[in-house]
Motif scaffolding. Structure first.
Motif, PDB file in Angstrom:
ATOM      1  N   ASP A  86       0.832  -1.208   0.000  1.00  0.00           N
ATOM      2  CA  ASP A  86       0.000   0.000   0.000  1.00  0.00           C
ATOM      3  C   ASP A  86       0.867   1.259   0.000  1.00  0.00           C
ATOM      4  N   ASP A  87       1.899   1.276   0.875  1.00  0.00           N
ATOM      5  CA  ASP A  87       2.802   2.447   0.880  1.00  0.00           C
ATOM      6  C   ASP A  87       3.497   2.593  -0.456  1.00  0.00           C
ATOM      7  N   ARG A  88       3.888   1.411  -1.026  1.00  0.00           N
ATOM      8  CA  ARG A  88       4.582   1.486  -2.331  1.00  0.00           C
ATOM      9  C   ARG A  88       3.654   2.064  -3.386  1.00  0.00           C
ATOM     10  N   ASN A  89       2.404   1.495  -3.482  1.00  0.00           N
ATOM     11  CA  ASN A  89       1.484   1.954  -4.505  1.00  0.00           C
ATOM     12  C   ASN A  89       1.120   3.417  -4.303  1.00  0.00           C
ATOM     13  N   ARG A  90       0.999   3.824  -3.046  1.00  0.00           N
ATOM     14  CA  ARG A  90       0.623   5.223  -2.773  1.00  0.00           C
ATOM     15  C   ARG A  90       1.705   6.182  -3.264  1.00  0.00           C
ATOM     16  N   LEU A  91       2.981   5.828  -3.014  1.00  0.00           N
ATOM     17  CA  LEU A  91       4.087   6.700  -3.477  1.00  0.00           C
ATOM     18  C   LEU A  91       4.145   6.718  -4.993  1.00  0.00           C
ATOM     19  N   LEU A  92       4.073   5.522  -5.610  1.00  0.00           N
ATOM     20  CA  LEU A  92       4.168   5.468  -7.069  1.00  0.00           C
ATOM     21  C   LEU A  92       2.997   6.198  -7.714  1.00  0.00           C
ATOM     22  N   LEU A  93       1.801   6.030  -7.129  1.00  0.00           N
ATOM     23  CA  LEU A  93       0.624   6.683  -7.689  1.00  0.00           C
ATOM     24  C   LEU A  93       0.772   8.196  -7.628  1.00  0.00           C
ATOM     25  N   CYS A  94       1.311   8.729  -6.514  1.00  0.00           N
ATOM     26  CA  CYS A  94       1.516  10.177  -6.387  1.00  0.00           C
ATOM     27  C   CYS A  94       2.514  10.666  -7.424  1.00  0.00           C
ATOM     28  N   ILE A  95       3.608   9.885  -7.630  1.00  0.00           N
ATOM     29  CA  ILE A  95       4.641  10.283  -8.608  1.00  0.00           C
ATOM     30  C   ILE A  95       4.050  10.303 -10.006  1.00  0.00           C
ATOM     31  N   LEU A  96       3.233   9.255 -10.374  1.00  0.00           N
ATOM     32  CA  LEU A  96       2.670   9.189 -11.722  1.00  0.00           C
ATOM     33  C   LEU A  96       1.678  10.326 -11.951  1.00  0.00           C
ATOM     34  N   ASN A  97       0.869  10.625 -10.958  1.00  0.00           N
ATOM     35  CA  ASN A  97      -0.085  11.721 -11.111  1.00  0.00           C
ATOM     36  C   ASN A  97       0.626  13.049 -11.345  1.00  0.00           C
ATOM     37  N   LEU A  98       1.704  13.317 -10.534  1.00  0.00           N
ATOM     38  CA  LEU A  98       2.463  14.576 -10.710  1.00  0.00           C
ATOM     39  C   LEU A  98       3.120  14.639 -12.081  1.00  0.00           C
ATOM     40  N   PHE A  99       3.611  13.496 -12.579  1.00  0.00           N
ATOM     41  CA  PHE A  99       4.201  13.470 -13.919  1.00  0.00           C
ATOM     42  C   PHE A  99       3.176  13.851 -14.974  1.00  0.00           C
ATOM     43  N   LYS A 100       1.948  13.273 -14.823  1.00  0.00           N
ATOM     44  CA  LYS A 100       0.923  13.514 -15.833  1.00  0.00           C
ATOM     45  C   LYS A 100       0.460  14.964 -15.806  1.00  0.00           C
ATOM     46  N   GLU A 101       0.337  15.538 -14.609  1.00  0.00           N
ATOM     47  CA  GLU A 101      -0.183  16.903 -14.502  1.00  0.00           C
ATOM     48  C   GLU A 101       0.889  17.965 -14.806  1.00  0.00           C
ATOM     49  N   ILE A 102       2.118  17.764 -14.335  1.00  0.00           N
ATOM     50  CA  ILE A 102       3.139  18.822 -14.446  1.00  0.00           C
ATOM     51  C   ILE A 102       4.004  18.645 -15.682  1.00  0.00           C
ATOM     52  N   ILE A 103       4.457  17.417 -15.929  1.00  0.00           N
ATOM     53  CA  ILE A 103       5.445  17.200 -16.998  1.00  0.00           C
ATOM     54  C   ILE A 103       4.753  16.790 -18.294  1.00  0.00           C
ATOM     55  N   GLY A 104       3.624  16.120 -18.229  1.00  0.00           N
ATOM     56  CA  GLY A 104       2.895  15.729 -19.425  1.00  0.00           C
ATOM     57  C   GLY A 104       3.364  14.425 -20.013  1.00  0.00           C
ATOM     58  N   ARG A 105       4.115  13.639 -19.291  1.00  0.00           N
ATOM     59  CA  ARG A 105       4.558  12.318 -19.762  1.00  0.00           C
ATOM     60  C   ARG A 105       4.661  11.398 -18.556  1.00  0.00           C
ATOM     61  N   LEU A 106       4.920  10.116 -18.831  1.00  0.00           N
ATOM     62  CA  LEU A 106       5.044   9.134 -17.772  1.00  0.00           C
ATOM     63  C   LEU A 106       6.416   8.487 -17.843  1.00  0.00           C
ATOM     64  N   PRO A 107       7.032   8.193 -16.692  1.00  0.00           N
ATOM     65  CA  PRO A 107       8.296   7.435 -16.727  1.00  0.00           C
ATOM     66  C   PRO A 107       8.021   5.979 -17.027  1.00  0.00           C
ATOM     67  N   LYS A 108       9.047   5.257 -17.340  1.00  0.00           N
ATOM     68  CA  LYS A 108       8.922   3.839 -17.624  1.00  0.00           C
ATOM     69  C   LYS A 108       8.731   3.091 -16.306  1.00  0.00           C
ATOM     70  N   VAL A 109       7.656   2.256 -16.233  1.00  0.00           N
ATOM     71  CA  VAL A 109       7.346   1.506 -15.017  1.00  0.00           C
ATOM     72  C   VAL A 109       7.569   0.034 -15.311  1.00  0.00           C
ATOM     73  N   VAL A 110       8.446  -0.610 -14.518  1.00  0.00           N
ATOM     74  CA  VAL A 110       8.817  -2.012 -14.727  1.00  0.00           C
ATOM     75  C   VAL A 110       8.476  -2.780 -13.463  1.00  0.00           C
ATOM     76  N   GLY A 111       7.835  -3.975 -13.620  1.00  0.00           N
ATOM     77  CA  GLY A 111       7.572  -4.857 -12.489  1.00  0.00           C
ATOM     78  C   GLY A 111       6.266  -4.562 -11.768  1.00  0.00           C
ATOM     79  N   VAL A 112       5.376  -3.701 -12.284  1.00  0.00           N
ATOM     80  CA  VAL A 112       4.111  -3.351 -11.632  1.00  0.00           C
ATOM     81  C   VAL A 112       2.958  -3.628 -12.635  1.00  0.00           C
ATOM     82  N   ASP A 113       1.931  -4.350 -12.181  1.00  0.00           N
ATOM     83  CA  ASP A 113       0.769  -4.644 -13.027  1.00  0.00           C
ATOM     84  C   ASP A 113      -0.142  -3.412 -13.038  1.00  0.00           C
TER      85      ASP A 113
END
Length: 890
Positions: free
Chosen positions: A134-161
């Motif tokens: 849960d802590d892992r998903n919460r951190l990753l989810l926050c990072i992905l949301n900030l990427f989508k809103e601020i940077i406009g792209r997503l980093p490469k995510v490996v090992g997560v369904d």
């Protein structure tokens, strides 16, 4: 479920405080803070303990709005020793390129963050481990949301369904929103329930993927309520599909058998090919071995060929070193030493030196040193060297003697009767210089061979120099026309002998000066030429025949001791200085042998001049001192010793004359009584005048010493003569001291030492005059001054007012004393004058004596008046001016 650290508001406030306190904090706002464990180890592999140990850290995501732009930072904070959070690392989220969950971690809570701006990509990034997914998903989810809103792209995510992330987001977003809103109030950075779901779906899948998933899910209208049931259904369908595939494969068995048969055939072919390849491999291995053997033999042959070639070249060079040309051998063993053949001899010497040096250990390979041929050739070269040195030394010894014998046999080379010949060695040196290079090469071959040659040269040239000096000195004395001056005596009275003693003897000093002028430069020149010609290693030498060496240094060089000191001062204590010092000692020894005996002719001139006029020693001493002080060359030590010996001999001759003069003065003591001026007083003035004529601007030390000795003896003798008759002692003293002053008045003005004795005589004269005049005054005015003496004695024990009442000192006694004294003042004064005049032989002294007598009497009378006025204040006595007026006409 345990509360997540992301919901810990105390932790977020601590993170916010650390961000605000850092220099890079600014106005950043912490969006999310969560505790993690940092490690560098690898799951499932052994590593260093320090690298595998997890360290507690806090990851915080902060944002900062600047106009329409928003910056997002990932901060790593660590706990200090006091448990306070402090910044450790700072990353910009825009550089995050990869998020990878570690597959080796079975919990799935460990991941890495890859940034594209890190300098060292070879260093493995740190691994961050959460407490749960849960802590892992919460951190990753926050990072992905900030990427989508601020940077406009997503980093490469490996090992997560992605589906698992979307399901987790739908299930946990409402709780997250409620908890954040309840604790912190509304916040723009926290997502609501509706838009959070949309945001997650938009972040994790694209629009096309979302449509495909909806179509796929639309085909299954089963009323699925739980994900587990859906997953079970998918597994069953997957097994059904897999069974259908296996059935289809079984139906195609004939095809498979045909394929298997083809594979068996291919296997047989492969086995045949493998066998053939094995055979070829063995053959190739044998061929490789043969080739290697051939190459090895070929390399050995090539190496042997190269070595043989190098050996041949080395042997050729060695043979060239060992070969002695026939013309060189003939020149060294049987060649002539005439001037015509000197070029060949020099070339032969140079070749022999090179050959010997070439076979020395330091110039030859050590492997050749013990070779038989090298040893034999070295011995042969030594025989050639010794033979040549013997022949050359014998020739040069005979050559030196023959040249000098030719010059000695020719009488035109020496002074003859009526013809004064200056020595000239230019032709001799010209002939010697032809063999200068030969001597240098002889020294290079064997330094010890020069010793006998130097002795032969010195012996031959010494005969020539002594002959030239003897003939020159004899002719100089024969050509000098002078009469012998009698020895100047201080005991004879000044009279007619003055004319005899004033005979001009300056030509005697000129003879000695001319001897030095001619021979000292010659000896210095010969010394310098000898030093260069005979190859002495002495620094700072002028070239032989250099005009500066002859004209500037008209005499000699320094001695052995002085030269050694100069060399040590100029060059230090190194090996060169030691060699130069040894050569300087050897040079001075050789020069002593070269010039020894020539001093006898200089001694003869000195003794001849002293017999004619001993005062000529003054001029000769000054001339010698001038030559001695002008010598600076290092190559004429014996010449300096010669001049020093001449100076000492002249000083001894002059000292004898001064001692004889002092003896003549001392003989006056034996006379019973002598009155008037003693004879040696005026004679000394005449002697001093003549001595000053001989100085002529030269050093005064010799003459000043003579003055000091003679005048001291004169004064001592005068005192002794005066004490022989104490009655007339003062008369003898002041008459002679006055005569001394009168005779030396002019010289004392220009000669400092005589001025000193002049003042000494003046003081003695004043003292003698005072004593004699006091005696005369007390004789004729005894009563007056005895009365004054009684008053002085009584004043020491009685007051002044009681003295007139004492016996013999009453006022009546005073009047009687004054009456008896001044009633016959004329007679007493005349008697006093006659007393002064009675024993004084010099009438010129009387006026000054009488004036001094009157002055001293008036001074004593003034003292008497002061005593009388103190003791007898009412008594009237004659004043000093009255007595002075009475004595004036006398």
């Amino acid at each position: 479920m345990a509360k997540s650290s992301a919901d810990d508001m105390e932790l977020r406030r601590a993170c916010q405080a650390a961000v605000d306190g850092s220099s890079a904090g600014g106005k950043h706002k912490v969006v999310l803070s969560i505790r993690v464990a940092k490690s560098h180890g690898v799951w499932g592999k052994s590593g260093k303990l320090g690298r595998q140990m997890a360290k507690p850290r806090v990851l915080a995501i902060s944002t900062k709005s600047k106009g329409q732009r928003t910056k997002a930072l990932l901060r790593v904070l660590k706990y200090s020793t006091g448990g306070v959070l402090e910044p450790a690392k700072l990353y910009k989220l825009k550089h995050l390129s990869k998020v990878e969950v570690i597959q080796n971690d079975p919990s799935g809570c460990t991941f890495t963050l890859g940034f594209d701006n890190l300098r060292s990509q070879s260093v493995a990034p740190p691994q961050w481990t959460m407490r749960n997914k849960d802590d892992r998903n919460r951190l990753l989810l926050c990072i992905l949301n900030l990427f989508k809103e601020i940077i406009g792209r997503l980093p490469k995510v490996v090992g997560v369904d992605v589906v698992e992330m979307a399901i987790w987001a739908k299930e946990n977003t409402p709780a997250m929103s409620k908890q954040v809103n309840a604790e912190d109030g509304p916040d723009d950075s926290v997502m609501t329930e509706n838009n959070s779901t949309v945001t997650v779906e938009k972040d994790l899948v694209s629009q096309a993927e979302e449509e495909d998933m909806e179509a796929l899910l639309g085909t299954y209208l089963m009323g699925i309520g739980e994900a587990e049931a859906f997953s079970e259904r998918l597994k069953r369908e997957f097994l059904a599909l897999e069974a259908a595939n296996v059935h289809a494969l079984l139906e195609s068995e004939p095809l498979i058998e045909e394929v298997l048969r083809g594979l068996e055939d291919a296997t047989l072919c492969v086995d045949d090919i493998d066998e053939w390849l094995g055979i070829f491999n063995v053959k190739l291995r044998h061929m490789r071995e043969d080739i290697e053997s051939i190459e090895s033999r070929n390399n050995t042959l090539e190496l042997q060929t190269v070595n043989n070639k190098l050996l041949t070249e080395e042997l050729d060079r060695l043979l060239e070193r060992l070969h002695i040309p026939n013309e060189i051998a003939e020149c060294l063993t049987d060649g002539s030493f005439g001037e015509v053949h000197m070029v060949k001899n020099i070339e032969a010497c140079e070749w022999l030196s090179r050959a010997i040096n070439g076979l020395e250990g330091q110039n030859l390979d050590q492997r050749y040193t013990n070779m038989r041929a090298v040893k034999e050739k070295r011995a042969e070269l030594k025989i050639l060297k010794s033979t040549f040195l013997r022949r050359a030394s014998e020739f040069l010894r005979n050559y030196f003697a023959s040249l000098v014998d030719l010059m000695i046999s020719d009488k035109n080379n020496f002074s003859q009767r009526g013809q004064l010949k200056r020595p000239d060695h230019s032709d001799l040196r010209y002939n010697y210089r032809s063999y200068a290079r030969l001597l240098q090469h002889l020294k290079g071959l064997d330094k010890g061979c020069l010793g006998p040659l130097r002795k032969a040269y010195c012996h031959s040239l010494n005969l020539l120099l002594r002959r030239e000096a003897r003939e020159f000195a004899n002719e100089l004395r024969a050509n000098t026309k002078t009469t012998r001056s009698p020895v100047f005596s201080l005991e004879a009275p000044a009279g007619s002998s003055q004319t005899t003693n004033s005979t001009d003897t300056s030509s005697v000093a000129e003879v000695y000066s001319k001897m030095l002028t001619v021979f000292i430069p010659l000896l210095v020149d010969e010394s310098s030429f000898f030093a260069h010609f005979m190859c002495f290693d002495i620094p700072m030498l002028l070239p032989p025949g250099d005009p500066a060496n002859i004209t500037k240094n008209e005499s000699n060089g320094i001695g052995a001791n002085d030269s050694n000191q100069n060399l040590t001062h100029a060059h230090g204590n190194d090996a060169k200085t030691s060699n130069a010092s040894d050569d300087m000692i050897a040079l001075n020894e050789a020069l002593q042998e070269l010039l020894d005996g020539i001093q006898e002719d200089f001694h003869a001139v000195i003794e001849w001049g002293c017999k004619i006029d001993p005062l000529c020693c003054i001029s000769m001493h000054g001339t010698t001192e001038r030559y001695l002080s002008g010598q600076k060359a290092d190559t004429a030590g014996f010449v300096r010793l010669l001049l020093g010996d001449l100076e000492s001999r002249i000083s001894v001759q002059f000292s004898r004359y001064v001692d004889e003069a002092c003896h003549q003065i001392e003989k006056n003591e034996r006379n019973v009584r002598q009155m008037g001026v003693l004879p040696f007083i005026p004679r000394f003035a005449t002697l001093a005048t003549r001595m000053e004529q001989y100085i002529q601007g030269q050093s005064r030390d010799l003459v000043d010493q003579a003055y000091t000795k003679i005048v001291s003896i004169m004064f001592v003798t005068l005192e002794k003569i005066a004490q022989a008759d104490p009655k007339y002692a003062d008369i003898v003293l002041f008459e002679n001291y006055a005569a001394f002053q009168n005779s030396l008045y002019d010289l004392a003005n220009v000669v400092p030492i005589l001025a000193k004795f002049y003042h000494q005589a003046s003081e003695a004269y004043e003292q003698a005059c005072t004593r004699h005049i006091n005696m005369v005054i007390y004789i004729h005015f005894e009563k007056l001054f005895q009365f004054a003496r009684k008053i002085e004695e009584c004043l020491q024990s009685s007051p002044a007012e009681e003295i007139p009442f004492l016996v013999g000192l009453s006022k009546v006694d005073l009047r009687k004393t004054l009456k008896s004294t001044f009633s016959g003042l004329d007679k007493s004064a005349n008697a006093m004058y006659k007393k002064l005049q009675k024993n004084v032989t010099s009438e010129e002294l009387m006026p000054s004596l009488w004036e001094k007598c009157k002055k001293d009497f008036l001074d004593k009378y003034e003292t008497f008046i002061q005593l009388v006025s103190k003791v007898y204040p009412k008594e009237t006595i004659p004043s000093v001016m009255e007595i002075k007026d009475l004595l004036a006409p006398m």
